[in-house]
Enzyme design. Structure first.
Site, mmCIF file in Angstrom:
data_model
loop_
_atom_site.group_PDB
_atom_site.id
_atom_site.type_symbol
_atom_site.label_atom_id
_atom_site.label_comp_id
_atom_site.label_asym_id
_atom_site.label_seq_id
_atom_site.Cartn_x
_atom_site.Cartn_y
_atom_site.Cartn_z
ATOM 1 N N GLU A 36 12.080 2.441 14.164
ATOM 2 C CA GLU A 36 11.161 3.487 13.677
ATOM 3 C C GLU A 36 9.879 3.409 14.483
ATOM 4 O O GLU A 36 9.751 2.588 15.394
ATOM 5 C CB GLU A 36 10.875 3.280 12.185
ATOM 6 N N LEU A 83 10.977 1.260 7.128
ATOM 7 C CA LEU A 83 10.393 1.697 5.866
ATOM 8 C C LEU A 83 11.114 2.977 5.436
ATOM 9 O O LEU A 83 11.264 3.902 6.247
ATOM 10 C CB LEU A 83 8.896 1.980 6.041
ATOM 11 N N TYR A 124 0.827 -1.205 0.000
ATOM 12 C CA TYR A 124 0.000 0.000 0.000
ATOM 13 C C TYR A 124 0.856 1.247 0.000
ATOM 14 O O TYR A 124 2.064 1.194 0.204
ATOM 15 C CB TYR A 124 -0.959 0.003 1.202
ATOM 16 N N LYS A 139 6.371 -1.985 1.861
ATOM 17 C CA LYS A 139 5.204 -1.388 2.528
ATOM 18 C C LYS A 139 4.011 -2.327 2.416
ATOM 19 O O LYS A 139 3.069 -2.091 1.659
ATOM 20 C CB LYS A 139 4.900 0.007 1.947
HETATM 21 N N1 PDD Z 1 2.840 5.278 7.370
HETATM 22 N N2 PDD Z 1 7.443 3.824 8.898
HETATM 23 C C1 PDD Z 1 6.280 3.145 8.911
HETATM 24 C C2 PDD Z 1 6.226 1.823 9.602
HETATM 25 C C3 PDD Z 1 5.154 3.683 8.271
HETATM 26 O O1 PDD Z 1 4.005 3.002 8.256
HETATM 27 C C4 PDD Z 1 5.248 4.961 7.653
HETATM 28 C C5 PDD Z 1 4.092 5.577 6.914
HETATM 29 C C6 PDD Z 1 6.487 5.628 7.679
HETATM 30 C C7 PDD Z 1 6.681 6.985 7.043
HETATM 31 O O2 PDD Z 1 6.635 6.903 5.646
HETATM 32 P P1 PDD Z 1 6.121 8.131 4.750
HETATM 33 O O3 PDD Z 1 6.960 9.299 5.154
HETATM 34 O O4 PDD Z 1 6.362 7.692 3.390
HETATM 35 O O5 PDD Z 1 4.676 8.359 5.090
HETATM 36 C C8 PDD Z 1 7.557 5.026 8.304
HETATM 37 C C9 PDD Z 1 1.688 5.695 6.647
HETATM 38 C C10 PDD Z 1 1.480 7.168 6.660
HETATM 39 C C11 PDD Z 1 0.512 4.917 7.157
HETATM 40 O O6 PDD Z 1 0.669 3.711 7.320
HETATM 41 O O7 PDD Z 1 -0.535 5.501 7.388
#
Ligand code: PDD
Length: 285
Positions: free
Chosen positions: A182, A207, A33, A149
């Site tokens: 993270e 991620l 996703y 992801k």
């Molecule tokens: N989450 N790490 C994890 C485990 C995440 O699920 C996310 C993003 C990030 C940050 O990635 P980005 O900057 O590309 O949003 C890091 C999204 C927002 C979610 O699951 O809703």
């Protein structure tokens, strides 16, 4: 307001937006996703999100089910049909529907494609950022490829729930060496004693956040230095500042970790400036 979703080629009212009981995304989390910010009606960093989507798909041996341009049209259409000015679009692509069996179905079914959108309360997020949030640490018990992801987010859901039950907003995963990997849905950063920004290298253990990578450019423009390395939880407790980054939260200051106050207990100047500057570096389309 009635809401709409895109499900396998059709725009449907939410109540009709359904997937099959034998969808492999539902049964095995065999799907990936993306979450993209929508700001003033525009998609933020679409190009980078689609790049990462292609990497995730490649890692699970799927390919884009339609052109990037067509996917962009769908993302925008779902945002528009839901009248999203400030919010997010969610895109999920999975291996499709097949009799329950772990092995890839042959012949390959049509991939499942779902897009939803929802508004975010910008004032509430800004208020949270002005006050700073609390995080709690939890053991990182996820699999070894969280750079993909994938929708397999049970450890993340359990971690987030543990955080909420302790009065915090986010959980930080801690690896076996005691270092922060993270957050449950965001990347983790600290500002060290020497005012360097420290965040883990984007390997298989985190991620590779899009917000994280855009921030690299913002940080350079501010003349700040980044150190990509693991940092121990103890180092985070003693940091000048801490913050998290994600598409929906931008730069969100962290003022408490496991009940310990970070810095002077208020959002620090570095995180505050980066939050203010972020969208100068992000792409809007
Ligand atoms: N989450 N790490 C994890 C485990 C995440 O699920 C996310 C993003 C990030 C940050 O990635 P980005 O900057 O590309 O949003 C890091 C999204 C927002 C979610 O699951 O809703």
């Amino acid at each position: 307001m009635s809401r709409y979703a895109y499900v396998n080629g059709r725009y449907l009212p939410f109540r009709d937006a359904k997937v099959h009981v034998e969808d492999r995304g539902y049964q095995f989390a065999d799907a990936v996703y993306e979450v993209c910010e929508v700001r003033a009606g525009h998609l933020i960093d679409e190009r980078r999100h689609l790049d990462r989507l292609e990497r995730s798909l490649h890692a699970i041996r799927l390919s884009l089910p339609m052109s990037r341009a067509a996917l962009g049209v769908v993302l925008r259409e779902v945002a528009a049909r839901n009248r999203i000015r400030f919010g997010m679009v969610y895109l999920q692509i999975g291996r499709g529907v097949a009799r329950r069996d772990l092995a890839f179905p042959m012949p390959q079914p049509a991939p499942s494609v779902v897009v939803t959108a929802r508004a975010l309360n910008r004032a509430r997020l800004d208020a949270l950022a002005a006050a700073g949030i609390a995080v709690v640490s939890v053991p990182d018990n996820r699999w070894g490829r969280v750079d993909i992801k994938s929708v397999g987010l049970l450890p993340n859901a359990l971690a987030r729930q543990a955080a909420i039950e302790q009065g915090a907003r986010e959980a930080w995963f801690i690896d076996k060496s005691g270092a922060v990997t993270e957050g449950a849905s965001a990347n983790a950063w600290i500002v060290s004693g020497e005012s360097k920004l420290v965040t883990r290298r984007a390997d298989h253990a985190i991620l590779g956040g899009i917000t994280r990578s855009v921030l690299f450019e913002a940080v350079e423009a501010q003349g700040l230095v980044i150190e990509e390395r693991p940092f121990a939880l103890e180092e985070a407790y003693a940091a000048r500042e801490a913050f998290i980054t994600s598409a929906t939260q931008n730069v969100m200051p962290v003022v408490r970790i496991d009940g310990r106050t970070i810095g002077d207990g208020k959002p620090g100047p570095v995180a505050t400036a980066l939050r203010r500057e972020f969208h100068r570096f992000a792409e809007s389309s």
